[in-house]
Every structure is written in C-alpha cells, then in structure tokens.
Design a protein around this motif. Sequence first.
Motif, mmCIF file in Angstrom:
data_model
loop_
_atom_site.group_PDB
_atom_site.id
_atom_site.type_symbol
_atom_site.label_atom_id
_atom_site.label_comp_id
_atom_site.label_asym_id
_atom_site.label_seq_id
_atom_site.Cartn_x
_atom_site.Cartn_y
_atom_site.Cartn_z
ATOM 1 N N SER A 117 0.829 -1.357 0.024
ATOM 2 C CA SER A 117 -0.010 0.001 -0.053
ATOM 3 C C SER A 117 0.905 1.339 -0.092
ATOM 4 N N ASN A 118 2.328 1.427 0.670
ATOM 5 C CA ASN A 118 3.100 2.225 0.703
ATOM 6 C C ASN A 118 3.606 2.344 -0.764
ATOM 7 N N ARG A 119 3.736 1.497 -1.455
ATOM 8 C CA ARG A 119 4.046 1.663 -2.821
ATOM 9 C C ARG A 119 2.902 1.454 -3.984
ATOM 10 N N ARG A 120 1.929 2.235 -3.614
ATOM 11 C CA ARG A 120 0.623 2.004 -4.382
ATOM 12 C C ARG A 120 0.789 2.230 -5.986
ATOM 13 N N ALA A 121 1.700 3.121 -6.268
ATOM 14 C CA ALA A 121 1.891 3.732 -7.779
ATOM 15 C C ALA A 121 2.123 2.575 -8.588
ATOM 16 N N SER A 122 3.439 2.124 -8.178
ATOM 17 C CA SER A 122 4.254 0.951 -9.077
ATOM 18 C C SER A 122 3.338 -0.282 -8.908
ATOM 19 N N VAL A 123 2.789 -0.682 -7.725
ATOM 20 C CA VAL A 123 1.966 -1.788 -7.466
ATOM 21 C C VAL A 123 0.582 -1.600 -8.473
ATOM 22 N N LEU A 124 0.125 -0.608 -8.470
ATOM 23 C CA LEU A 124 -1.077 -0.367 -9.423
ATOM 24 C C LEU A 124 -1.056 -0.770 -10.799
ATOM 25 N N LEU A 125 0.358 -0.154 -11.291
ATOM 26 C CA LEU A 125 0.782 -0.397 -12.731
ATOM 27 C C LEU A 125 0.863 -1.959 -12.707
ATOM 28 N N THR A 126 1.683 -2.712 -11.862
ATOM 29 C CA THR A 126 1.787 -3.962 -11.792
ATOM 30 C C THR A 126 0.512 -4.874 -11.974
ATOM 31 N N LEU A 127 -0.325 -4.335 -11.064
ATOM 32 C CA LEU A 127 -1.851 -5.047 -11.059
ATOM 33 C C LEU A 127 -2.400 -4.677 -12.347
ATOM 34 N N PHE A 128 -2.445 -3.606 -12.914
ATOM 35 C CA PHE A 128 -3.280 -3.513 -14.198
ATOM 36 C C PHE A 128 -2.572 -4.465 -15.172
ATOM 37 N N THR A 129 -1.211 -4.540 -15.293
ATOM 38 C CA THR A 129 -0.815 -5.401 -16.521
ATOM 39 C C THR A 129 -1.009 -6.932 -16.118
ATOM 40 N N ILE A 130 -0.869 -7.437 -14.845
ATOM 41 C CA ILE A 130 -1.501 -8.780 -14.467
ATOM 42 C C ILE A 130 -2.952 -8.710 -14.802
ATOM 43 N N ALA A 131 -3.687 -7.897 -14.426
ATOM 44 C CA ALA A 131 -5.392 -8.223 -14.826
ATOM 45 C C ALA A 131 -5.083 -8.138 -16.382
ATOM 46 N N ILE A 132 -4.786 -7.333 -17.113
ATOM 47 C CA ILE A 132 -5.091 -7.296 -18.588
ATOM 48 C C ILE A 132 -4.697 -8.612 -19.075
ATOM 49 N N SER A 133 -3.605 -9.106 -18.662
ATOM 50 C CA SER A 133 -3.106 -10.386 -19.266
ATOM 51 C C SER A 133 -4.021 -11.543 -18.969
ATOM 52 N N VAL A 134 -4.521 -11.612 -17.518
ATOM 53 C CA VAL A 134 -5.321 -12.469 -17.139
ATOM 54 C C VAL A 134 -6.551 -12.640 -18.067
#
Length: 451
Positions: A12-29
Amino acid sequence: MKLMTLAFKSISNRRASVLLTLFTIAISVMLLLSIERVRQEAKQSFSSTISGTDLIVGARTGDIQLLLSSVFRIGHANNGLSWQSYQYIKQQKGVAWTIPISLGDSHRGFSVLGSDGSYFKYYRYGNKQNLAFSQGRPFHNAREVVLGSEVAKQLHYHLGQKIIVAHGMGNTSFHHHDDNPLIVTGILAPTGTPVDKTVHVPLKAIELMHGPKHGSAQIMRQKSNSDAQHDHEHEHEHEHEHEHEHEHEHDKHHEVIDSQLGDLIGQPKQITAFLMGFDSPLYTLQVRRNINIYKPEALSAIMPGVTLRELWGMLDIIEKILLLFSAVVVLISLLGMLTTLLSSLSQRRRELAILRSVGARPRHIFTLMVSEAVLITTIGCAIGVAMFYMAILIGKGILQAHFGISISISMLSNYELVLLSVIMVSGTLMGAIPAVRAYFYSLNDGMSIKV
C-alpha cells in the motif's frame, strides 16, 4: 497472519508502482481467459450446429467449403446439384431421410434457406435435439415463412407479418422480390446455431420468386380471390352483431392459423445441397462411395463429424499461436512484477534492517517478500477475472451477431482454473527471486545497513 498484514501495508505504501503491476497482470489474465473461452465456445458452437446427420451432399468442391456453405452459411457454394440427382440418390437402399437445401437469397442481411417439411422433422443440433417453435408452426404453403429466433428478435418480427426476400447473399441484395411477400407463420426457439439467423421458406417459394412472372401473378391472384371471398363473407355476417367480432378476429389471423396445405417443393431444377440420414453406418459408407463416383454429375458426399475434425486440425496451429501469445503476455506482466520488486529492494534495505531490529528473522523477511508477490498476483488475477466477465457481457452480443459464436456467462471451467493456478504459481516463483536476495541482505546487514 501478521506477515500478510505487514505485506499488505507494504504494498500500500508503494501503491503507484503496485497499481501499474496489478493492471498489467489483470489485463494479461483477462486476455488469456477471453481467448480460451472464445476458442472453446467457438469449437462447441461449430460442433453443436449439426447433429445426427450422416452425409452432406453437394456439387463437387472441397469438403470444408461444402460444410461451411451448407451448414454454417459461411461463403457460398459455387454450383448446385440437379433435382434429378437428388431424387435418384434419396431412393437408394438404406436412406432413412433427406433434407434438401437451397441457398442464395437473403432478407436484410440474414440468409434465406429453402427446404420442405423434412427440415423441421429431421434436422438435429447439439445433442441430437429437434428444432422447436417458440411461436407458431411450420410453413404449409409457398406463401409462408419461418424465422430463426435471432431474425425475429433483431428485426422485431411477429406472427402474421409480411416480409420481402431479396436475391443475393448477406447485406448485398441485387433484386427484391416485392411481388412475392411471405407471411410469418412460425418463429423457432433459440438453438445457438446458424439456424437462429436464418429465414426458412419452402422450395416452392424459391421457385416462384426466381421463376416466370406468371407464377408469382398466379399466386397473387389466388391470394386476391381468397381475400375477396373472405371480405364477402365478412359483409354477410356483419348483419349479425354477435358474430361480427368473431369474424373480425378470424380475418386478422386466418392466414397464420387456418392456411391450407399446399405444394412445398414445386419443380426445382437444382438445389444447393442436401442432408442425409441412414438406417445403418454401413449404408452411409456405401452410398458415400457411390455418390463420389456418380457419373451423371460431379458430386461430393462428406461426413460432418470427420470434416469438422479436419477443420479443427487445420486451425490447430492458430489455436497454439493464440495460446502462446496469451502466455507471453502473462509472462511479460509477471516479469514486470519481478522488476518492480527488485528495483524497490535496494530502497527497502533500511526497512528490512528495522524489521530485524524488532526481532524479525531472515526467514521472516523471505516470507514477507514472497507474501507481497502472492498478494499482488492474487489481486491481479481477481481483477482480471472480473474484467473477463465484463468483456464477455459486453462482447457476447457482437460475437453472436457477427460471427455466430454463442458465449455463455458461466463459472470458470476446470481448464481455466488450471490456467489461473499456473499464473499464481508463476507469480510466487517470481516473488521468490527478490525474496532470496532480501534474505541474504538481512543476513549480511544484520540490524544496520553497511554503507
């Protein structure tokens, strides 16, 4: 449990980079599941379109082309076969039933199929299911038409409505048969096959539309005489007020309910193809061989099941390419997560040293880093599944309308769950790489960072 809470707060403290990673994983899934669902449903839709048919016979052409044109309404047959050949072949020993098919006309973008009463009696789809009517009944004469469910739904047609058939396939119509309007007498129940997007007319209607003008004039005169006779009876009964309403209702529906049986076949010169069913598989092979060497004209007889397997064999390489493409996208997203975790690892050495100072052991640091990767992968997969269902909900109508593929909104299949499991395991393994480095950082640094 405390480590999972700590891992959640850490990402949560690194939400910017983590959100981008979540988005790429979600799109690929979403992409992986969508491609797999469309592939499986497309194969199922094609396989369930025709069932219980032993042979499809048409003019000499490629097996797959004959199957696609006669059953799936994809492309068109270059030539037809003569009615005399059809009559001769249908009388062969062991033939249980036949269904003649005539294609080539259209109505507002929907294919028009000419046949006779055997179509509704013997045609099977899915698990040998019969065609059923949601409204009305089959056609009884050359002035009646039966609509597929999608035709009636998209064009808002109802029983008793008159429609005009045009010459030409698809949205390209070269001539409208305005002098031969057809009355809707039946609407078929949904099947999830090309039947839903087909307008069914008698062979006799095809002959009247394409034949000499006097044929159409004759049927119109018959209609006019029938209407005139009915109007006369209607006026006669008008004197009796209690019978007037009954006669008016009869006038409104007489063409749909009370039409008399008439000629459905006529004298066609040729048809596009015909379907065959046999009493025994032995007759199927024998008649197929005789048709393929039939001398009066060049014909092809194909077995739908065998030809479908050939079709999927040809498309196997495309399926593998699509699967590979999806796997590469998933791999890239997981590598993005790995890059994010590794790039932040050096910045977190002080954080790890502080954790050591409050009693955390190196194995706790390792578990924390792996937990972060598992959390990111899990949340990304969950978002991807939600986006997958949203994509199905939005795109199912488009796939049905333009490609004839019926996509069902159902629970994830076992195969799809296996794919998600593979992604989860891969994400965990990716997270283990920075976790191992954090483990050794923890051992080397102790409770203070060595600069």
